[in-house]
Design an enzyme around this catalytic site. Structure first.
Site, PDB file in Angstrom:
ATOM      1  N   HIS A  55       0.833  -1.204   0.000  1.00  0.00           N
ATOM      2  CA  HIS A  55       0.000   0.000   0.000  1.00  0.00           C
ATOM      3  C   HIS A  55       0.865   1.250   0.000  1.00  0.00           C
ATOM      4  O   HIS A  55       2.041   1.210   0.371  1.00  0.00           O
ATOM      5  CB  HIS A  55      -0.915  -0.003   1.215  1.00  0.00           C
ATOM      6  CG  HIS A  55      -1.963  -1.064   1.165  1.00  0.00           C
ATOM      7  ND1 HIS A  55      -2.903  -1.224   2.143  1.00  0.00           N
ATOM      8  CD2 HIS A  55      -2.243  -2.015   0.221  1.00  0.00           C
ATOM      9  CE1 HIS A  55      -3.700  -2.223   1.816  1.00  0.00           C
ATOM     10  NE2 HIS A  55      -3.316  -2.726   0.667  1.00  0.00           N
ATOM     11  N   GLU A  57       0.808   3.825   1.976  1.00  0.00           N
ATOM     12  CA  GLU A  57       1.282   4.153   3.324  1.00  0.00           C
ATOM     13  C   GLU A  57       2.469   3.272   3.693  1.00  0.00           C
ATOM     14  O   GLU A  57       3.471   3.744   4.243  1.00  0.00           O
ATOM     15  CB  GLU A  57       0.166   3.950   4.357  1.00  0.00           C
ATOM     16  CG  GLU A  57      -1.086   4.765   4.099  1.00  0.00           C
ATOM     17  CD  GLU A  57      -2.143   4.022   3.289  1.00  0.00           C
ATOM     18  OE1 GLU A  57      -3.326   4.333   3.474  1.00  0.00           O
ATOM     19  OE2 GLU A  57      -1.795   3.135   2.474  1.00  0.00           O
ATOM     20  N   CYS A  83      -5.948   1.124   5.718  1.00  0.00           N
ATOM     21  CA  CYS A  83      -6.452  -0.188   6.105  1.00  0.00           C
ATOM     22  C   CYS A  83      -5.908  -0.523   7.493  1.00  0.00           C
ATOM     23  O   CYS A  83      -5.069   0.195   8.040  1.00  0.00           O
ATOM     24  CB  CYS A  83      -6.002  -1.247   5.092  1.00  0.00           C
ATOM     25  SG  CYS A  83      -4.239  -1.645   5.173  1.00  0.00           S
ATOM     26  N   CYS A  86      -1.985  -1.073   7.570  1.00  0.00           N
ATOM     27  CA  CYS A  86      -1.247   0.192   7.477  1.00  0.00           C
ATOM     28  C   CYS A  86      -1.436   1.022   8.743  1.00  0.00           C
ATOM     29  O   CYS A  86      -0.506   1.695   9.190  1.00  0.00           O
ATOM     30  CB  CYS A  86      -1.689   0.971   6.236  1.00  0.00           C
ATOM     31  SG  CYS A  86      -1.086   0.238   4.693  1.00  0.00           S
TER      32      CYS A  86
END
Length: 131
Positions: A55, A57, A83, A86
């Protein structure tokens, strides 16, 4: 290949790291056939186990670590609310604020966890909403 998500980490109003979603460094990208989940055209939020992608992040945090840059006390700006995975990385990295543009369909528990950990989270106002 599907959603375009990016994140930047700032400290004292300066960008210190950035990342976007995609396969790990050195691997072929999803559109080149490497990720079984992306290439199966699974609906959003489903079949996440076989996904090879990181992701935005996650990539922003690992890029900072790779360059020896501390993110402690910083703010992360991201396309979507993070999410759960993260969110845990954001908390453990010592960030103090999460700013996001859109709600992630699976992000409600993440926002609750951020609040419980004492982090500030805020959604940016839609600039087109006032028109």
């Amino acid at each position: 290949m599907k959603r375009k998500v990016a994140a930047v980490v700032t400290k004292v109003r300066r960008i210190i790291s950035r990342g976007d979603n995609g396969t790990p460094r050195g691997l072929r990208n999803c559109n080149e056939g490497v990720c079984p989940r992306c290439n199966s055209f699974a609906p959003g939020g489903t079949r996440l186990d076989p996904c090879f992608c990181s992701h935005g992040e996650e990539n922003a945090l690992t890029q900072a670590a790779d360059h020896g840059v501390s993110v402690r006390g910083g703010t992360i700006y991201t396309t979507c609310s993070p999410c759960l995975q993260c969110t845990k990385m954001i908390i453990n990295a010592g960030l103090v604020e999460v700013v996001y543009n859109a709600d992630d369909p699976l992000g409600e528990s993440s926002l609750e966890l951020l609040a419980e950990a004492g982090l500030t989270s805020r959604k940016l106002a839609d600039p087109l909403a006032s028109r």
